[in-house]
Scaffold this motif. Sequence first.
Motif, PDB file in Angstrom:
ATOM      1  N   PHE A  37      57.955 -40.065  19.529  1.00 41.45           N
ATOM      2  CA  PHE A  37      56.754 -39.531  20.162  1.00 41.45           C
ATOM      3  C   PHE A  37      55.558 -40.329  19.665  1.00 41.45           C
ATOM      4  O   PHE A  37      55.653 -41.044  18.669  1.00 41.45           O
ATOM      5  CB  PHE A  37      56.567 -38.051  19.801  1.00 41.45           C
ATOM      6  N   GLN A  39      50.998 -40.141  19.363  1.00 37.78           N
ATOM      7  CA  GLN A  39      49.830 -39.263  19.437  1.00 37.78           C
ATOM      8  C   GLN A  39      48.563 -40.065  19.163  1.00 37.78           C
ATOM      9  O   GLN A  39      48.531 -40.896  18.249  1.00 37.78           O
ATOM     10  CB  GLN A  39      49.962 -38.115  18.435  1.00 37.78           C
ATOM     11  N   LYS A  43      44.581 -35.666  21.411  1.00 40.26           N
ATOM     12  CA  LYS A  43      45.601 -35.461  22.448  1.00 40.26           C
ATOM     13  C   LYS A  43      46.863 -34.880  21.846  1.00 40.26           C
ATOM     14  O   LYS A  43      47.123 -35.000  20.654  1.00 40.26           O
ATOM     15  CB  LYS A  43      45.910 -36.782  23.153  1.00 40.26           C
ATOM     16  N   GLU A  44      47.661 -34.265  22.707  1.00 38.24           N
ATOM     17  CA  GLU A  44      48.932 -33.723  22.258  1.00 38.24           C
ATOM     18  C   GLU A  44      49.931 -34.848  22.027  1.00 38.24           C
ATOM     19  O   GLU A  44      49.804 -35.942  22.585  1.00 38.24           O
ATOM     20  CB  GLU A  44      49.484 -32.753  23.306  1.00 38.24           C
ATOM     21  N   ARG A  45      50.926 -34.523  21.212  1.00 38.62           N
ATOM     22  CA  ARG A  45      51.979 -35.488  20.967  1.00 38.62           C
ATOM     23  C   ARG A  45      52.730 -35.745  22.276  1.00 38.62           C
ATOM     24  O   ARG A  45      53.113 -34.816  22.983  1.00 38.62           O
ATOM     25  CB  ARG A  45      52.913 -34.949  19.891  1.00 38.62           C
ATOM     26  N   GLU A  46      52.973 -37.011  22.551  1.00 36.83           N
ATOM     27  CA  GLU A  46      53.532 -37.444  23.826  1.00 36.83           C
ATOM     28  C   GLU A  46      54.927 -38.025  23.629  1.00 36.83           C
ATOM     29  O   GLU A  46      55.139 -38.864  22.745  1.00 36.83           O
ATOM     30  CB  GLU A  46      52.606 -38.500  24.438  1.00 36.83           C
ATOM     31  N   ALA A  61      59.924 -42.224  28.658  1.00 39.05           N
ATOM     32  CA  ALA A  61      58.762 -41.844  29.445  1.00 39.05           C
ATOM     33  C   ALA A  61      58.519 -42.932  30.492  1.00 39.05           C
ATOM     34  O   ALA A  61      58.791 -44.107  30.248  1.00 39.05           O
ATOM     35  CB  ALA A  61      57.543 -41.695  28.547  1.00 39.05           C
ATOM     36  N   TYR A 107      62.334 -34.298  25.939  1.00 35.13           N
ATOM     37  CA  TYR A 107      60.942 -34.710  26.037  1.00 35.13           C
ATOM     38  C   TYR A 107      59.981 -33.707  25.395  1.00 35.13           C
ATOM     39  O   TYR A 107      58.785 -33.956  25.333  1.00 35.13           O
ATOM     40  CB  TYR A 107      60.564 -34.883  27.503  1.00 35.13           C
TER      41      TYR A 107
END
Length: 125
Positions: A37, A39, A43-46, A61, A107
């Motif tokens: 992930f 970040q 912002k949120e963890r992606e 992703a 995810y």
Amino acid sequence: QVQLAESGGGSVQAGGSLRLSCAASGRSFSTYGMGWFRQTPGKEREFVAAIRLGAGLTYYADSVKGRFTVSRDNAKNTVYLQMSNLQREDTAVYYCAAARNYGSSWYRADKYDYWGQGTQVTVSS
């Protein structure tokens, strides 16, 4: 229990490459699903990428598909994220994570049980 430690982050120019490593401690590493992930501040963890047990299936992703490759070496208790053609928008702190069972939700950050401390990746133009 699994402890994770990322390495390999750094600064690179756009179009360059980096390989992140995540070393895991614990005897059951091969039984965990692994994920990466990232970040950025505010912002949120992606989700970036995930790899299932035995390195059979991988997920990415859309933003990194075709540029990033996730792999694992169970004998070395290590998972890798090869990043190519890096872009400025890839700048973030990258985290690896381990999940006992993320099912079909690889995810989702909340499906992971253990996290590393993160490594900074900075891409400049």
